[in-house]
Scaffold this motif. Sequence first.
Motif: not given
Length: 415
Positions: A288-291, A364-366, A371-373
Motif C-alpha cells: 500500500v505505501s508503495n502504491a 505494486t504487489p509484484a 523488494g522495491f521500496d
Amino acid sequence: MEYPEVRDTDPELADALVGEVDRQRDTLAMIASENHVSKAVLEAQGSALTNKYAEGYPGKRYYGGCEFADDVEQLAIDRAKELWGADHVNVQPHSGSQANMGVYIAALDPGDRILSLDLTHGGHLSHGHSANFVGEHFEVEHYEVDADTGYIDYEGLREKAESFDPDMVVSGYSAYPREVEWERIQAAAEAVDAYHLADIAHITGLVAAGVHESPVGVADFVTGSTHKTIRAGRGGMIMCDEEFAAAVDKAVIPGMQGGPLMHNIAGKAVGFKEALQPEFETYAQRVVSNAEALAETMTDHGLDLVSGGTDTHLVLADLRPSHPDTTGKQVEEALEDAGIVLNANTVPGETRSPFEPSGVRAGTPALTTRGFDEDDLREVGDLICRVVDAPDDDAVLSDVSDRVDELTDAHPLYE
C-alpha cells in the motif's frame, strides 16, 4: 530455472518456459492482478498431485487413494479460516470468476437480479457484463462511482437497489483504488432483502494482513483469488457462514466442476502458511505505501488519478485531461517496449473502446515482492510518466529500458 527434464523431451516448450522466467526477471511486473509466488509455491504446484483425481471433499471423495489429497486440502481450508476468520471455506474453485459462479449457483436462480458496479467504473466481467455468463443468465443492472470524486456512490447504490430490487448486490472490484465500506453495502442489500457478495479477488492479501477492513462476517458471501496480493497458488475460494456451507459446496461440485486441481490447492496451502507469518503484514503494508508513493509521483507529473490517489495496491490514471490524444493502449505498448508491464484500462465515463481505453492501471504487489521500496516506486513513477509524455520517442524508451535493467538487476527474482 532451466527445466532440464522438459528440455530433454520438449525443447521448444522448454524455450518458452525459460523465456517466461527471463521475461519476469528482466521486466517490472505492474499488472495489479499479478504477483511473484515463492519457490515453495512453485514446487507445490508442480507436484505429483497433478496426477490425482479427488472429486468431492476431504473424507467424502468419489475416488479412492485420496488420503494425502485430503491432508493437503484440509491444510488449505484450515489456514484460510485462520487468515480470514471465516466459518466455512471452499478452496476448490479454479479461479476468482469460478468462485463467483459458485456463489451465484448456490444462492440464485436463472433470471434473478444482480446489482453490481459498472465495468468501466472498476467492476469485473464476472459481476454481470453482458458478454459474460452472468449477463447471459441473470438480469443485471449497475451502480457507479461518483463522477466528481471517483469514490463509490453509496447513496446512489442504495437508491438503485431500492428501484431495481435485486436478489444479490455485488461489491469488491478490479480497478477501484479505494477501501470499500462493506457495512454500507450490506445495509443497502438488507434493505431490499438481497444477498451481498463481496469479491475481494484483488485485496485478499491486504484483508488477510489487516491492512484493509474485512467483509468476512459482514457480507453473506466472500470470494477471492488466491494468486494476487495473497501470493499463493493460482485459483479462487469462497468464504461464508455455516448456513450457506452445504449450498456452496454443492454448487462447486457437482454444480460447476469435477475434480479439483489438487496441485493448485497445494500451492494455496503453502501460500496461506506464508501469509500467516508476521513478515506478511509488513509486506502488505509496504504494498500500500508503495502504491501511495507511485500515486503521488504520477500526480506530481500532472496525471489525473481516478479518486485522486489510492488506499490499495493499485492506481488508475485517466489520460484524457493531461494527454487527450494518447490512449491507454499506446502507453501500455510503449511501456512494455521499455520493460514496464502494466495494462490499459477503462475509466469512469469512458469515451473510447475498451480495446483502446483512456486509462492505465498499475499495481505494486509484484514489485514489493521483489523488494522495491517507496523510493524505488517514486523512480518507477518517473519512468512511467516519461513514457506517457513521449510514447513514440525511441530515445526515451531506450533510456527508460536501460534504467529498468538496472532496477531488475538490483532486485533479482528466482535466483
